[in-house]
Design an enzyme around this catalytic site. Structure first.
Site, PDB file in Angstrom:
ATOM      1  N   ALA A  43       0.809  -1.185  -0.084  1.00  0.00           N
ATOM      2  CA  ALA A  43       0.186  -0.018   0.016  1.00  0.00           C
ATOM      3  C   ALA A  43       0.847   1.390   0.143  1.00  0.00           C
ATOM      4  O   ALA A  43       1.968   1.335   0.644  1.00  0.00           O
ATOM      5  CB  ALA A  43      -1.048  -0.046   1.049  1.00  0.00           C
ATOM      6  N   GLY A  45      -0.693   4.871  -0.527  1.00  0.00           N
ATOM      7  CA  GLY A  45      -1.103   6.271  -0.521  1.00  0.00           C
ATOM      8  C   GLY A  45      -1.499   6.388   1.152  1.00  0.00           C
ATOM      9  O   GLY A  45      -0.967   7.484   1.858  1.00  0.00           O
ATOM     10  N   GLU A 110      -6.776  12.320  -1.720  1.00  0.00           N
ATOM     11  CA  GLU A 110      -6.851  11.501  -2.910  1.00  0.00           C
ATOM     12  C   GLU A 110      -8.337  11.770  -3.317  1.00  0.00           C
ATOM     13  O   GLU A 110      -9.112  12.292  -2.932  1.00  0.00           O
ATOM     14  CB  GLU A 110      -6.374   9.999  -2.317  1.00  0.00           C
ATOM     15  CG  GLU A 110      -5.381   9.811  -1.908  1.00  0.00           C
ATOM     16  CD  GLU A 110      -5.062   8.291  -1.449  1.00  0.00           C
ATOM     17  OE1 GLU A 110      -6.217   7.424  -1.368  1.00  0.00           O
ATOM     18  OE2 GLU A 110      -3.925   7.922  -1.238  1.00  0.00           O
ATOM     19  N   HIS A 234      -7.490   0.744 -10.571  1.00  0.00           N
ATOM     20  CA  HIS A 234      -6.840   1.792 -10.264  1.00  0.00           C
ATOM     21  C   HIS A 234      -6.438   2.527 -11.622  1.00  0.00           C
ATOM     22  O   HIS A 234      -6.012   2.002 -12.519  1.00  0.00           O
ATOM     23  CB  HIS A 234      -5.757   1.753  -9.499  1.00  0.00           C
ATOM     24  CG  HIS A 234      -5.075   2.722  -8.814  1.00  0.00           C
ATOM     25  ND1 HIS A 234      -4.618   3.793  -9.236  1.00  0.00           N
ATOM     26  CD2 HIS A 234      -4.909   2.878  -7.495  1.00  0.00           C
ATOM     27  CE1 HIS A 234      -4.178   4.767  -8.366  1.00  0.00           C
ATOM     28  NE2 HIS A 234      -4.440   4.140  -6.996  1.00  0.00           N
ATOM     29  N   ARG A 290     -12.349   6.945  -8.506  1.00  0.00           N
ATOM     30  CA  ARG A 290     -11.554   5.991  -9.405  1.00  0.00           C
ATOM     31  C   ARG A 290     -12.119   5.479 -10.480  1.00  0.00           C
ATOM     32  O   ARG A 290     -11.651   5.278 -11.695  1.00  0.00           O
ATOM     33  CB  ARG A 290     -11.077   4.773  -8.456  1.00  0.00           C
ATOM     34  CG  ARG A 290      -9.939   5.116  -7.886  1.00  0.00           C
ATOM     35  CD  ARG A 290      -9.353   3.917  -6.937  1.00  0.00           C
ATOM     36  NE  ARG A 290      -8.376   4.396  -6.061  1.00  0.00           N
ATOM     37  CZ  ARG A 290      -7.880   3.825  -5.311  1.00  0.00           C
ATOM     38  NH1 ARG A 290      -8.007   2.605  -5.035  1.00  0.00           N
ATOM     39  NH2 ARG A 290      -6.978   4.764  -4.455  1.00  0.00           N
ATOM     40  N   GLU A 375      -9.873  -7.540   2.925  1.00  0.00           N
ATOM     41  CA  GLU A 375     -10.397  -7.409   1.158  1.00  0.00           C
ATOM     42  C   GLU A 375     -11.114  -8.731   0.921  1.00  0.00           C
ATOM     43  O   GLU A 375     -11.810  -8.647  -0.068  1.00  0.00           O
ATOM     44  CB  GLU A 375      -8.997  -7.280   0.452  1.00  0.00           C
ATOM     45  CG  GLU A 375      -9.463  -6.956  -1.106  1.00  0.00           C
ATOM     46  CD  GLU A 375      -8.225  -6.463  -1.817  1.00  0.00           C
ATOM     47  OE1 GLU A 375      -7.152  -5.999  -1.258  1.00  0.00           O
ATOM     48  OE2 GLU A 375      -8.536  -6.586  -2.994  1.00  0.00           O
ATOM     49  N   ARG A 386     -14.792   1.482  -3.953  1.00  0.00           N
ATOM     50  CA  ARG A 386     -14.343   1.682  -3.086  1.00  0.00           C
ATOM     51  C   ARG A 386     -13.547   3.132  -2.827  1.00  0.00           C
ATOM     52  O   ARG A 386     -12.762   3.672  -4.069  1.00  0.00           O
ATOM     53  CB  ARG A 386     -13.026   0.827  -2.462  1.00  0.00           C
ATOM     54  CG  ARG A 386     -12.173   1.383  -1.413  1.00  0.00           C
ATOM     55  CD  ARG A 386     -11.294   0.182  -1.010  1.00  0.00           C
ATOM     56  NE  ARG A 386     -10.158  -0.169  -2.046  1.00  0.00           N
ATOM     57  CZ  ARG A 386      -8.952   0.551  -1.882  1.00  0.00           C
ATOM     58  NH1 ARG A 386      -8.735   1.558  -0.959  1.00  0.00           N
ATOM     59  NH2 ARG A 386      -8.087   0.311  -2.748  1.00  0.00           N
ATOM     60  N   SER A 391      -9.525   1.120   2.483  1.00  0.00           N
ATOM     61  CA  SER A 391      -9.489  -0.299   2.690  1.00  0.00           C
ATOM     62  C   SER A 391      -8.378  -0.808   3.766  1.00  0.00           C
ATOM     63  O   SER A 391      -8.784  -1.772   4.638  1.00  0.00           O
ATOM     64  CB  SER A 391      -8.510  -0.936   1.419  1.00  0.00           C
ATOM     65  OG  SER A 391      -8.346  -2.300   1.670  1.00  0.00           O
TER      66      SER A 391
HETATM   67  P1  FAD Z   1      -3.670  -8.775   2.201  1.00  0.00           P
HETATM   68  O1  FAD Z   1      -2.513  -7.817   2.983  1.00  0.00           O
HETATM   69  O2  FAD Z   1      -3.741  -9.133   0.874  1.00  0.00           O
HETATM   70  O3  FAD Z   1      -3.073 -10.270   3.086  1.00  0.00           O
HETATM   71  C1  FAD Z   1      -3.559 -11.504   2.668  1.00  0.00           C
HETATM   72  C2  FAD Z   1      -2.781 -12.499   3.628  1.00  0.00           C
HETATM   73  O4  FAD Z   1      -3.693 -13.641   3.234  1.00  0.00           O
HETATM   74  C3  FAD Z   1      -1.362 -12.799   3.042  1.00  0.00           C
HETATM   75  O5  FAD Z   1      -0.668 -12.965   4.188  1.00  0.00           O
HETATM   76  C4  FAD Z   1      -1.592 -14.180   2.175  1.00  0.00           C
HETATM   77  O6  FAD Z   1      -0.219 -14.868   2.426  1.00  0.00           O
HETATM   78  C5  FAD Z   1      -2.631 -14.945   2.958  1.00  0.00           C
HETATM   79  N1  FAD Z   1      -3.283 -15.734   2.146  1.00  0.00           N
HETATM   80  C6  FAD Z   1      -4.047 -15.548   0.914  1.00  0.00           C
HETATM   81  N2  FAD Z   1      -4.478 -16.880   0.692  1.00  0.00           N
HETATM   82  C7  FAD Z   1      -4.017 -17.666   1.639  1.00  0.00           C
HETATM   83  C8  FAD Z   1      -4.141 -19.245   1.606  1.00  0.00           C
HETATM   84  N3  FAD Z   1      -4.671 -19.788   0.737  1.00  0.00           N
HETATM   85  N4  FAD Z   1      -3.541 -19.847   2.861  1.00  0.00           N
HETATM   86  C9  FAD Z   1      -2.856 -19.045   3.675  1.00  0.00           C
HETATM   87  N5  FAD Z   1      -2.739 -17.819   3.561  1.00  0.00           N
HETATM   88  C10 FAD Z   1      -3.205 -17.026   2.444  1.00  0.00           C
HETATM   89  N6  FAD Z   1      -5.583   0.540   0.809  1.00  0.00           N
HETATM   90  C11 FAD Z   1      -5.622   1.765   1.343  1.00  0.00           C
HETATM   91  O7  FAD Z   1      -6.393   1.871   2.060  1.00  0.00           O
HETATM   92  N7  FAD Z   1      -4.525   2.567   1.209  1.00  0.00           N
HETATM   93  C12 FAD Z   1      -3.417   2.461   0.408  1.00  0.00           C
HETATM   94  O8  FAD Z   1      -2.870   3.426  -0.012  1.00  0.00           O
HETATM   95  C13 FAD Z   1      -3.460   1.270  -0.611  1.00  0.00           C
HETATM   96  N8  FAD Z   1      -2.553   1.244  -1.478  1.00  0.00           N
HETATM   97  C14 FAD Z   1      -2.375   0.096  -2.090  1.00  0.00           C
HETATM   98  C15 FAD Z   1      -1.518  -0.228  -3.262  1.00  0.00           C
HETATM   99  C16 FAD Z   1      -1.448  -1.477  -3.970  1.00  0.00           C
HETATM  100  C17 FAD Z   1      -0.048  -1.681  -4.760  1.00  0.00           C
HETATM  101  C18 FAD Z   1      -2.368  -2.355  -3.640  1.00  0.00           C
HETATM  102  C19 FAD Z   1      -2.251  -3.744  -4.223  1.00  0.00           C
HETATM  103  C20 FAD Z   1      -3.255  -2.282  -2.773  1.00  0.00           C
HETATM  104  C21 FAD Z   1      -3.444  -0.969  -1.965  1.00  0.00           C
HETATM  105  N9  FAD Z   1      -4.455  -0.668  -1.188  1.00  0.00           N
HETATM  106  C22 FAD Z   1      -4.529   0.540  -0.284  1.00  0.00           C
HETATM  107  C23 FAD Z   1      -5.463  -1.954  -0.907  1.00  0.00           C
HETATM  108  C24 FAD Z   1      -4.910  -2.523   0.378  1.00  0.00           C
HETATM  109  O9  FAD Z   1      -3.509  -2.574   0.636  1.00  0.00           O
HETATM  110  C25 FAD Z   1      -5.396  -3.781   0.714  1.00  0.00           C
HETATM  111  O10 FAD Z   1      -6.911  -3.928   0.385  1.00  0.00           O
HETATM  112  C26 FAD Z   1      -5.459  -4.566   2.178  1.00  0.00           C
HETATM  113  O11 FAD Z   1      -4.007  -4.254   2.499  1.00  0.00           O
HETATM  114  C27 FAD Z   1      -5.751  -5.880   2.097  1.00  0.00           C
HETATM  115  O12 FAD Z   1      -5.446  -6.482   3.543  1.00  0.00           O
HETATM  116  P2  FAD Z   1      -5.908  -7.853   3.769  1.00  0.00           P
HETATM  117  O13 FAD Z   1      -5.050  -8.105   5.230  1.00  0.00           O
HETATM  118  O14 FAD Z   1      -7.292  -8.052   3.770  1.00  0.00           O
HETATM  119  O15 FAD Z   1      -4.986  -8.893   2.939  1.00  0.00           O
HETATM  120  C1  SIN Z   2      -3.104   4.611  -3.906  1.00  0.00           C
HETATM  121  O1  SIN Z   2      -2.243   5.049  -3.180  1.00  0.00           O
HETATM  122  O2  SIN Z   2      -3.531   5.227  -4.882  1.00  0.00           O
HETATM  123  C2  SIN Z   2      -3.820   3.481  -3.359  1.00  0.00           C
HETATM  124  C3  SIN Z   2      -4.680   4.023  -2.280  1.00  0.00           C
HETATM  125  C4  SIN Z   2      -5.733   2.844  -2.200  1.00  0.00           C
HETATM  126  O3  SIN Z   2      -5.974   1.785  -2.849  1.00  0.00           O
HETATM  127  O4  SIN Z   2      -6.668   3.227  -1.334  1.00  0.00           O
END
Ligand code: FAD
Ligand code: SIN
Length: 533
Positions: A43, A45, A110, A234, A290, A375, A386, A391
């Site tokens: 992430a 932003g 943003e 995005h 977005r 997510e 979103r 997130s």
């Molecule tokens: P994740 O952080 O994706 O973690 C998933 C976990 O599940 C991992 O540990 C993985 O190994 C595990 N897992 C998956 N499948 C299995 C399985 N079968 N068995 C065991 N483990 C498994 N959101 C914001 O609010 N602000 C931002 O600035 C922002 N920037 C972003 C930039 C990028 C490049 C991306 C891709 C996303 C961004 N987002 C941002 C969105 C946000 O990062 C994600 O939605 C959020 O981090 C999701 O967190 P999570 O804990 O749900 O899952």
């Molecule tokens: C971004 O930094 O543009 C990502 C932020 C987000 O996905 O919420």
């Protein structure tokens, strides 16, 4: 092995839940690769929260609902927005070094936000958050962190030695990638915090492991999923033939970056080098939500036959640009682009899965003993699109609320019965590894082409037809060969692709991220797309 609680996922949602639960219970956290391998660490932003005296909860709620095109559940939006400031306090207490100016948190802006409200750590907020959560979890005696463990399926009643007809979830079967064995891990409660399904698409900003495993597992176990058609693209992913999924944070536009058409070298079109968002959203321009910006870019790229458009912040002071976006600046410079002097080529790419496992405010799913957060879930916060930086916030709030609910109801949660071990009879290694990889690419390609930013019923039907054909092949591999991570992910990918397409086919309107040309209008009442297993 039996644990109090199993959490599938070591990102923001999973670790937030683990840290709250560890006060009272022993927790096992699984990650399928490295602990920091999810989207959280990527992430950029930041995290949205009302922290400025001139801002209000009502503003943040309203911005979230406007971006979400009215599909959000207001109760959830209020719950998350009101819990945001305390979530930021908890992160600060864990050592997240948010940027400050004169001892006050620096807030960036943003798209879709009417105020500056994004706390951040330069342009790499996720990494700092992941590190702080991981260090806190690793230091806790009640938390066991288990990387390289791939959950395959939830353990349900039919896996019990003596099934009783109960609907409970009792843990997971998981492939231990270090030993190659499938382990039977039982618990009174399981939290699915396994992230999104971005890799269903050819171009995505998400890490390789975002294959929607948790959504597919919960669906197979009997939980409802909702709003899977709401896939967020995005607007600004770097266009580069080698680096295919590097995000250029929305904060670049928040800090004044302009979207422009690239110069038309041969005079082939009007407006080269000029901004174009005034034709799509004259008021909000580059800071429109977005879905609007991604569609505008997609439109211009298709209309003019471009490979990309330009994102230009070179009109701002170079010291400001380097100071605010040090990681992006370095990364681009390494690729020969100096963002203080020249525009950045960008394209839209899949970014976020708004739909997921349907949960309530306590992270409960339909199935007793199964919770979801982050997510992988659909809480009602994001609606049809979103709002940026909501997130990570959702992960902290729902990770915590699911943990609290489990602790509060612990005594009412039955202990798992005796469970059958994994059927080890499938001992043949597939000699078709190459086919598994090809099928994976095939799915991602037709999802990009037929189920992308702009849809039609005909294209969706084509995608459905391909899914139906491939599903049999995938089930055949899965049923006959020893499970590998690639095979597990492929099986989940086809499941999730099916859920996305079925949801998209059932929505007969264009709303938020679901834009379908043969149903261009908004229906008067916003309704969730809920799929029932
Ligand atoms: P994740 O952080 O994706 O973690 C998933 C976990 O599940 C991992 O540990 C993985 O190994 C595990 N897992 C998956 N499948 C299995 C399985 N079968 N068995 C065991 N483990 C498994 N959101 C914001 O609010 N602000 C931002 O600035 C922002 N920037 C972003 C930039 C990028 C490049 C991306 C891709 C996303 C961004 N987002 C941002 C969105 C946000 O990062 C994600 O939605 C959020 O981090 C999701 O967190 P999570 O804990 O749900 O899952
Ligand atoms: C971004 O930094 O543009 C990502 C932020 C987000 O996905 O919420």
């Amino acid at each position: 092995m039996t644990h109090d609680v199993i959490i599938v996922g070591s990102g923001a949602a999973g670790l937030s839940a683990a840290i709250t639960l560890a006060r009272t219970h022993k927790v096992l956290v699984l990650a399928k690769g490295e602990l920091a391998g999810g989207s959280t660490a990527w992430a950029q932003g930041g995290i949205a929260a009302v922290l400025d005296a001139g801002d209000t909860f009502e503003n943040h709620i309203n911005d979230t609902m406007v971006a979400g095109a009215g599909l959000n559940r207001r109760e959830t939006v209020e719950f998350v927005v009101e819990n945001a400031p305390s979530a930021i306090e908890r992160l600060e207490a864990m050592g997240v070094p948010f940027n400050k100016e004169a001892e006050v948190l620096h807030l960036t802006r943003e798209g879709g936000h009417s105020h500056r409200r994004i706390v951040h750590v330069d342009d790499a907020t996720g990494w700092a958050v992941q590190e702080a959560l991981q260090n806190t979890a690793a230091a806790h005696p009640n938390i066991t962190l288990q990387p390289h463990m791939v959950a395959i399926d939830l353990i349900v009643d039919r896996n019990a030695v003596n099934p009783t007809g109960a609907k409970n979830v009792w843990g997971v079967y998981a492939l231990n990638n270090s030993t190659g064995r499938v382990e039977t891990l039982t618990a009174r409660a399981t939290i699915m915090a396994s992230g999104g399904a971005g890799r269903t698409y050819l171009f995505s900003t998400a890490p390789r492991g975002a294959t929607g495993d948790g959504i597919a597992m919960a669906w197979r176990a009997g939980a409802r999923v909702s709003n899977m058609e709401m896939m967020q693209f995005h607007p600004t992913c770097l266009y580069n033939l080698e680096v295919k999924n590097f995000l250029i944070t929305e904060a670049v536009r928040g800090e004044g970056g302009h979207l422009k058409l690239p110069p038309s070298e041969k005079g082939g079109y009007q407006g080269g080098g000029q901004r174009f968002m005034q034709r799509f959203d004259p008021e909000r321009m580059e800071l429109a939500p977005r879905d609007v910006v991604a569609r505008a870019i997609d439109h211009e790229i298709k209309r003019l036959g471009l490979d990309y458009v330009h994102l230009d912040i070179s009109h701002r002071d170079p010291a400001f640009v380097k100071g605010h976006f040090p990681n992006i600046y370095d990364k681009l410079l390494g690729l020969g682009i100096d963002m203080t002097k020249e525009p950045i080529p960008v394209v839209p790419a899949q970014h976020y899965t708004c739909g997921g496992i349907l949960i309530d405010l306590n992270g409960r799913t339909d199935l007793p003993g199964l919770y979801a957060a982050g997510e992988a879930s659909e809480s009602g916060l994001h609606g049809a699109n979103r709002l940026a930086s909501n997130s990570l916030l959702e992960c902290f709030v729902f990770g915590d609320s699911a943990a609290r609910d489990i602790a509060a109801h612990w005594d009412d949660m039955p202990t798992p019965p005796a469970i059958q071990p994994w059927d080890e009879s499938r001992v043949t290694d597939s000699d078709e590894e190459v086919v598994i990889k090809q099928t994976w690419t095939e799915i991602r390609r037709f999802m990009w082409n037929y189920v992308g930013i702009v849809r039609t019923t005909k294209r969706l039907e084509r995608a459905q037809h391909r899914i139906d054909m491939l599903r049999g092949e995938v089930e055949d591999y899965y049923g006959n060969f020893r499970v590998t991570q690639d095979l597990i992910e492929l099986r989940n990918l086809i499941e999730v692709a099916d859920l996305i397409v079925k949801s998209a086919l059932s929505r007969k309107e264009s709303r938020g991220l679901h834009y379908i040309t043969n149903y261009p209008d908004l229906l008067p009442v916003a309704e969730d797309t809920i799929l029932v297993p």
